[in-house]
Structures are given as C-alpha cells and as structure tokens.
Design an enzyme around this catalytic site. Structure first.
Site, PDB file in Angstrom:
ATOM      1  N   HIS A 206     -29.337 -23.568  -3.969  1.00  0.00           N
ATOM      2  CA  HIS A 206     -29.187 -22.099  -4.102  1.00  0.00           C
ATOM      3  C   HIS A 206     -27.773 -21.737  -3.664  1.00  0.00           C
ATOM      4  O   HIS A 206     -27.465 -21.749  -2.467  1.00  0.00           O
ATOM      5  CB  HIS A 206     -30.211 -21.356  -3.227  1.00  0.00           C
ATOM      6  CG  HIS A 206     -30.105 -19.863  -3.314  1.00  0.00           C
ATOM      7  ND1 HIS A 206     -31.201 -19.073  -3.572  1.00  0.00           N
ATOM      8  CD2 HIS A 206     -29.065 -19.011  -3.184  1.00  0.00           C
ATOM      9  CE1 HIS A 206     -30.823 -17.798  -3.604  1.00  0.00           C
ATOM     10  NE2 HIS A 206     -29.528 -17.737  -3.347  1.00  0.00           N
TER      11      HIS A 206
ATOM     12  N   HIS B  12     -24.119 -19.223  -4.520  1.00  0.00           N
ATOM     13  CA  HIS B  12     -23.376 -18.170  -5.233  1.00  0.00           C
ATOM     14  C   HIS B  12     -21.919 -18.601  -5.350  1.00  0.00           C
ATOM     15  O   HIS B  12     -21.250 -18.794  -4.336  1.00  0.00           O
ATOM     16  CB  HIS B  12     -23.448 -16.845  -4.465  1.00  0.00           C
ATOM     17  CG  HIS B  12     -24.843 -16.333  -4.321  1.00  0.00           C
ATOM     18  ND1 HIS B  12     -25.423 -15.490  -5.235  1.00  0.00           N
ATOM     19  CD2 HIS B  12     -25.788 -16.574  -3.380  1.00  0.00           C
ATOM     20  CE1 HIS B  12     -26.670 -15.214  -4.857  1.00  0.00           C
ATOM     21  NE2 HIS B  12     -26.920 -15.869  -3.742  1.00  0.00           N
TER      22      HIS B  12
ATOM     23  N   LYS C 196     -34.116 -17.174 -12.527  1.00  0.00           N
ATOM     24  CA  LYS C 196     -34.113 -16.509 -11.228  1.00  0.00           C
ATOM     25  C   LYS C 196     -34.769 -15.142 -11.319  1.00  0.00           C
ATOM     26  O   LYS C 196     -34.399 -14.325 -12.158  1.00  0.00           O
ATOM     27  CB  LYS C 196     -32.660 -16.356 -10.757  1.00  0.00           C
ATOM     28  CG  LYS C 196     -32.488 -15.555  -9.483  1.00  0.00           C
ATOM     29  CD  LYS C 196     -33.043 -16.289  -8.277  1.00  0.00           C
ATOM     30  CE  LYS C 196     -33.028 -15.369  -7.065  1.00  0.00           C
ATOM     31  NZ  LYS C 196     -32.258 -15.891  -5.966  1.00  0.00           N
TER      32      LYS C 196
ATOM     33  N   HIS D 115     -36.406 -14.577  -5.472  1.00  0.00           N
ATOM     34  CA  HIS D 115     -35.955 -13.844  -4.288  1.00  0.00           C
ATOM     35  C   HIS D 115     -37.194 -13.139  -3.753  1.00  0.00           C
ATOM     36  O   HIS D 115     -37.650 -12.161  -4.333  1.00  0.00           O
ATOM     37  CB  HIS D 115     -34.849 -12.838  -4.620  1.00  0.00           C
ATOM     38  CG  HIS D 115     -34.354 -12.136  -3.388  1.00  0.00           C
ATOM     39  ND1 HIS D 115     -33.115 -12.387  -2.836  1.00  0.00           N
ATOM     40  CD2 HIS D 115     -34.946 -11.229  -2.574  1.00  0.00           C
ATOM     41  CE1 HIS D 115     -32.986 -11.657  -1.732  1.00  0.00           C
ATOM     42  NE2 HIS D 115     -34.076 -10.937  -1.560  1.00  0.00           N
TER      43      HIS D 115
ATOM     44  N   HIS E   4     -34.655 -19.180  -0.001  1.00  0.00           N
ATOM     45  CA  HIS E   4     -34.157 -18.741   1.311  1.00  0.00           C
ATOM     46  C   HIS E   4     -35.252 -18.107   2.162  1.00  0.00           C
ATOM     47  O   HIS E   4     -35.170 -16.955   2.549  1.00  0.00           O
ATOM     48  CB  HIS E   4     -32.942 -17.809   1.195  1.00  0.00           C
ATOM     49  CG  HIS E   4     -32.983 -16.786   0.101  1.00  0.00           C
ATOM     50  ND1 HIS E   4     -34.065 -15.972  -0.099  1.00  0.00           N
ATOM     51  CD2 HIS E   4     -32.060 -16.437  -0.820  1.00  0.00           C
ATOM     52  CE1 HIS E   4     -33.798 -15.163  -1.111  1.00  0.00           C
ATOM     53  NE2 HIS E   4     -32.604 -15.435  -1.572  1.00  0.00           N
TER      54      HIS E   4
ATOM     55  N   ASP F 262     -27.581 -20.750   0.013  1.00  0.00           N
ATOM     56  CA  ASP F 262     -27.362 -19.327  -0.250  1.00  0.00           C
ATOM     57  C   ASP F 262     -25.983 -18.910   0.249  1.00  0.00           C
ATOM     58  O   ASP F 262     -25.797 -17.770   0.678  1.00  0.00           O
ATOM     59  CB  ASP F 262     -28.462 -18.467   0.399  1.00  0.00           C
ATOM     60  CG  ASP F 262     -28.464 -17.039  -0.128  1.00  0.00           C
ATOM     61  OD1 ASP F 262     -27.859 -16.779  -1.187  1.00  0.00           O
ATOM     62  OD2 ASP F 262     -29.069 -16.184   0.544  1.00  0.00           O
TER      63      ASP F 262
HETATM   64  C1  NCD Z   1     -26.582 -12.763  -1.983  1.00  0.00           C
HETATM   65  C2  NCD Z   1     -25.291 -12.326  -2.678  1.00  0.00           C
HETATM   66  O1  NCD Z   1     -24.382 -11.857  -1.973  1.00  0.00           O
HETATM   67  O2  NCD Z   1     -25.185 -12.467  -3.891  1.00  0.00           O
HETATM   68  N1  NCD Z   1     -26.617 -12.176  -0.675  1.00  0.00           N
HETATM   69  C3  NCD Z   1     -27.365 -12.586   0.365  1.00  0.00           C
HETATM   70  O3  NCD Z   1     -27.374 -11.919   1.391  1.00  0.00           O
HETATM   71  N2  NCD Z   1     -28.068 -13.689   0.315  1.00  0.00           N
HETATM   72  C4  NCD Z   1     -27.761 -12.402  -2.825  1.00  0.00           C
HETATM   73  C5  NCD Z   1     -29.037 -13.064  -2.422  1.00  0.00           C
HETATM   74  O4  NCD Z   1     -29.214 -14.268  -2.566  1.00  0.00           O
HETATM   75  O5  NCD Z   1     -29.943 -12.361  -1.943  1.00  0.00           O
HETATM   76 ZN    ZN Z   2     -28.666 -15.984  -2.815  1.00  0.00          ZN
END
Ligand code: NCD
Ligand code: ZN
Length: 343
Positions: free
Chosen positions: A13, A15, A97, A134, A172, A245
C-alpha cells in the site's frame, strides 16, 4: 543478532503521487522495495485501465526496472466491470481500491451507495481480483476513532457475505477490532499494517502540542490497539502483511490550519520495522510480514533478491526531509533512535 537477511520486501500500500512529487519520492521506495501496490488517489483519480497503464509508465520512468509498480483502479459508482476485468487480464492492474466517498485524501469520487458497485465486485470475485478497502465509514455522527470498527459491521462484512469468493484486503488497519475480525475469517481476507501504526498511538499526535506529521487516516488509536497491531504483525500469521501507506504531502500542506492526512515512511521503514520486531522478540518474523505474506495473498512469487539489515551500536542517521520539486517532505520520526540500517 547483528545482521538479518530477508527476501527483498514489497510494499502492499503506497502513495507515489505524480509529477515533481513522484520524481522526488519514488526513489525512496524503489531503494528497498521490489514491488508496491500503487494507490490510485491522484487528482483526477486513476479510474480506467488506460489511465493505470499511463501512470505505471510515468512511475517506471522515474524508478527504472528495479522496481515494479502494481497498479490499482479507483472504484467509483460508474466503474465499468468489463474495463476492470480487461485491465486485470492484460496485466495492467493487480487490484481495485475502494474509498468510501470523503473518507480520506482525494476520495471525493469514492463510493456512496455500495449497491451501485455490486456488478463490479461480482466480476472481481469471478476473475479473482482483490479489493483493497479503505475501511472507515464517513457518517458525520460516527466518531473518527470508531469509524474503522463501524465499517467492519456496516460495510465490509455485508459486502463479503453478499459476494462469496471476493478476496479483500483491509488496508492500514488500526484497531484490535480489525485484527480480531481478520483472524476470525478465511484466507480470503488479508490486512495490511503500516509502519507508523506499529509505532504511534493517539497520544503521540496530541500530547504536548499537535504533531501534524503524525496525523494520518485512519487516525492512530489508543495504545491497546497499537499493541494488538504489533501482536498481529509479529505473529507470522499469513493474513497480515506490510503496507506502509507512505503518503507524502509537502510540509506546507501538513503544517497548516487544515493539515493533510498522511505519514511519509518510505525512507526509514525497514529500519523502524527491524526495531519494532526486535523489541517484540520477533526478528525472525520480519520476513513473513515484509517479504512473504503479501506475495502469498496476492498469489505472486516471493522476490528472488535479498535485503540485509545490520545493527549498529551508535544510532544511524536518516534525512529529516526529502527535498522534492513539489516542496520538502518530512520523513516520519519514530521518536526513538534507530540502530538497524539496510546495507
Ligand atoms: C493518504 C493520502 O495522503 O493519500 N493519507 C493517509 O493519511 N493515509 C490516503 C489514505 O490512504 O487514506
Ligand atoms: Zn493510503
């Protein structure tokens, strides 16, 4: 033990954003991880197979061949089941997702009415495509600290009952409730656990002044929940695996009257995990959590390469920030000295 060698880990996971942010932070993940499940919550979101293929190519242009982005599609109420199945069949996507609308960063196009995505979920169950969730409800009357537990009862369990065979990753997870739910189910349900949720509880965010770099969603809960997460992650149970995450936001977006949610852990995750697993007396379970259980769930081979961590007497240093063309990004501070370093 002062050296630990494990199969090269994956991040289930992650970003990576786009543009200058992608360029600045993707190398932080590619350095240690062989593969990562890439979140599709760009602006606008990645909703079609064609968009996922284009995004994959932009990531590869930054990381080169040593890192494999495993792409996901952002599920909306308009998602075409045939496009999802085709993108999976063509090897473009690994998973889909689900963001409940409004649950987190860039989730406005997410799902409000779960019945409207039933045809997609059924096609995914037939084709064996995992759904990454999520797991938080967004109802205004549900306390933010209860949103994950309520999601299990009101959304996740009903979806799974109505869609037999659908393989789901609860992402998460932050509560003992989620740990217990996953443990009570079949191997069709897995869960990712982040690095930071193994380290912080809600006091870290709020005691002694508000700490925006510890704010993420789902928000960290009380200590008893953190302990349940550590227990699950270090147990070796094949249903729990690493999804950092790691979610970069520039410092000006975090240190703000309405600060963004997300902790950036890509840079020092493996050092922090070695510390956490050693403290739990479970260094021998780090390979299961970081390198074996995720591929097991996703039905992919364990990586052939290895990663070696070494323990030093004196603390090892990490940069406090990563400078990117989209501004500086603060690296997660675990709040204790790190002695393990990837060699
Ligand atoms: C994530 C993001 O910033 O894209 N933020 C987070 O707090 N985890 C989005 C997510 O996974 O919920
Ligand atoms: Zn995330």
């Amino acid at each position: 033990m002062t050296q630990l060698t494990i199969p090269r880990p994956d991040d289930w996971h992650l970003h990576l954003r786009d543009g200058a942010m992608l360029e600045g932070i993707a190398p932080e993940s590619a350095r240690h991880f062989a593969r990562a499940i890439i979140m599709p919550n760009l602006v606008p979101p990645v909703v079609t197979g064609a968009q996922a293929a284009a995004y994959r190519d932009r990531i590869r242009a930054v990381t080169g061949d040593g890192f494999t982005p495993l792409m996901t599609l952002y599920l909306t109420e308009d998602t075409d089941p045939a496009d999802v199945v085709a993108a999976h069949r063509d090897g473009i996507i690994t998973a889909v997702k689900l963001y409940p609308a409004g649950a987190t960063t860039n989730s406005a196009s997410g799902v409000r009415d779960f019945d409207r995505v039933r045809p997609v979920l059924e096609a995914m169950a037939d084709a064996g495509i995992p759904l990454c969730c999520h797991g938080e409800v967004t109802d205004a009357d549900i306390d933010i600290f209860d949103r994950e537990a309520v999601f299990i009862d009101r959304v996740l369990d009903p979806i799974r009952r109505k869609t037999p065979g659908l393989r789901v990753v609860m992402e998460h997870i932050t509560t003992a409730d989620a740990v217990a739910y996953v443990q009570s189910q079949s191997q069709d349900l897995g869960a990712t656990i982040t690095t930071h949720h193994l380290v912080i509880n809600r006091n870290h965010i709020l005691v002694g002044g508000i700490k925006p770099h510890y704010y993420c969603l789902p928000v960290a809960k009380r200590e008893s929940h953190r302990l349940a997460l550590v227990q699950a992650a270090t147990s070796g149970d094949a249903r729990f695996f690493l999804g950092t995450d790691s979610a970069p936001h520039s410092d000006d977006a975090k240190e703000n009257a309405c600060g963004c949610a997300g902790c950036f852990t890509a840079t020092n995750t493996m050092s922090i995990l070695a510390h956490v697993f050693e403290a739990a007396g479970a260094l021998d379970k780090l390979d299961a959590f970081a390198s074996r259980n995720g591929p097991g769930f996703y039905r992919l081979p364990v990586n052939e390469g290895t990663l070696t961590l070494e323990k030093f007497d004196t603390p090892v240093a990490y940069p406090a920030k990563i400078d990117t063309g989209a501004g500086p990004v603060t690296v997660f501070d675990p709040g204790f000295p790190l002695h393990w370093r990837v060699v």
